[in-house]
Design a protein around this motif. Structure first.
Motif, mmCIF file in Angstrom:
data_model
loop_
_atom_site.group_PDB
_atom_site.id
_atom_site.type_symbol
_atom_site.label_atom_id
_atom_site.label_comp_id
_atom_site.label_asym_id
_atom_site.label_seq_id
_atom_site.Cartn_x
_atom_site.Cartn_y
_atom_site.Cartn_z
ATOM 1 N N ILE A 1 0.863 -1.168 0.000
ATOM 2 C CA ILE A 1 0.000 0.000 0.000
ATOM 3 C C ILE A 1 0.908 1.229 0.000
ATOM 4 C CG2 ILE A 1 -0.205 -0.029 2.513
ATOM 5 C CD1 ILE A 1 -3.076 1.013 2.162
ATOM 6 N N PRO B 1 0.514 4.922 0.927
ATOM 7 C CA PRO B 1 -0.349 5.970 1.469
ATOM 8 C C PRO B 1 0.101 7.376 1.070
ATOM 9 C CG PRO B 1 1.125 5.159 3.150
ATOM 10 C CD PRO B 1 1.327 4.283 1.945
ATOM 11 N N ILE C 1 0.151 10.918 2.715
ATOM 12 C CA ILE C 1 0.015 11.459 4.064
ATOM 13 C C ILE C 1 0.424 12.930 4.091
ATOM 14 C CG2 ILE C 1 0.374 9.204 5.137
ATOM 15 C CD1 ILE C 1 3.174 10.158 5.945
ATOM 16 N N ILE D 1 6.001 5.924 0.529
ATOM 17 C CA ILE D 1 5.069 6.897 1.113
ATOM 18 C C ILE D 1 5.055 8.148 0.256
ATOM 19 C CG2 ILE D 1 4.566 8.326 3.134
ATOM 20 C CD1 ILE D 1 6.031 6.211 4.840
ATOM 21 N N THR E 1 -3.245 11.244 11.686
ATOM 22 C CA THR E 1 -2.861 10.225 10.709
ATOM 23 C C THR E 1 -1.881 9.249 11.344
ATOM 24 O OG1 THR E 1 -3.143 11.794 8.896
ATOM 25 C CG2 THR E 1 -1.821 9.844 8.439
ATOM 26 N N LEU F 1 0.122 5.299 10.595
ATOM 27 C CA LEU F 1 0.447 4.193 9.701
ATOM 28 C C LEU F 1 1.120 3.082 10.497
ATOM 29 C CD1 LEU F 1 2.275 6.115 6.830
ATOM 30 C CD2 LEU F 1 -0.131 5.525 6.933
#
Length: 134
Positions: free
Chosen positions: A10, A12, A14, A55, A69, A71
């Protein structure tokens, strides 16, 4: 024969705070990521990568969004990673997020980036729980 669908990593997006260059430098110098792409001058988006973890950092001045947020990054050899961060002074490790085994069976520790995003590095405490990679 058709293979079943398999979800890979994944990536993300951010919030990186209002000084994205500072945040990218933190990921590079403190966490060992490498900047693989950036846009803008001053930058408003950057991609950092370490091994399979990638990221996307976006310039964002909403501190509440960043602080909300979080992770979880699965790692191998978490003790080694923790020692690497300690060797860099360990200031990036949250004071209440030192390496420990949690009741749910994960060894983990917590880092806060300059924008306030919470990064939890984790590994199953029982190696028998690690899923075999395809």
């Amino acid at each position: 024969m058709n293979q079943p669908t398999f979800l890979n990593s994944i990536n993300p997006l951010i919030p990186g705070g209002d000084d994205l260059e500072k945040t990218v430098i933190f990921y590079e110098q403190q966490l060992g990521f490498k900047r693989i792409h950036q846009e803008g001058n001053p930058i408003y988006m950057a991609i950092v990568k370490r091994d399979s973890a990638q990221i996307f950092l976006l310039k964002n001045e909403d501190k509440h969004l960043a602080e909300g947020t979080s992770l979880r990054i699965n790692v191998n050899q978490i003790e080694q990673l923790y020692a690497e961060f300690q060797a860099k002074g360990g200031k990036m490790i949250h004071p209440q997020g030192k390496l420990e085994t949690k009741p749910w069976g994960m060894k983990e520790f917590v880092v806060l980036d300059p924008a306030g995003v919470c990064l939890t590095f984790c590994e199953p405490a029982d190696q028998d729980l690690i899923e075999v990679k395809n």
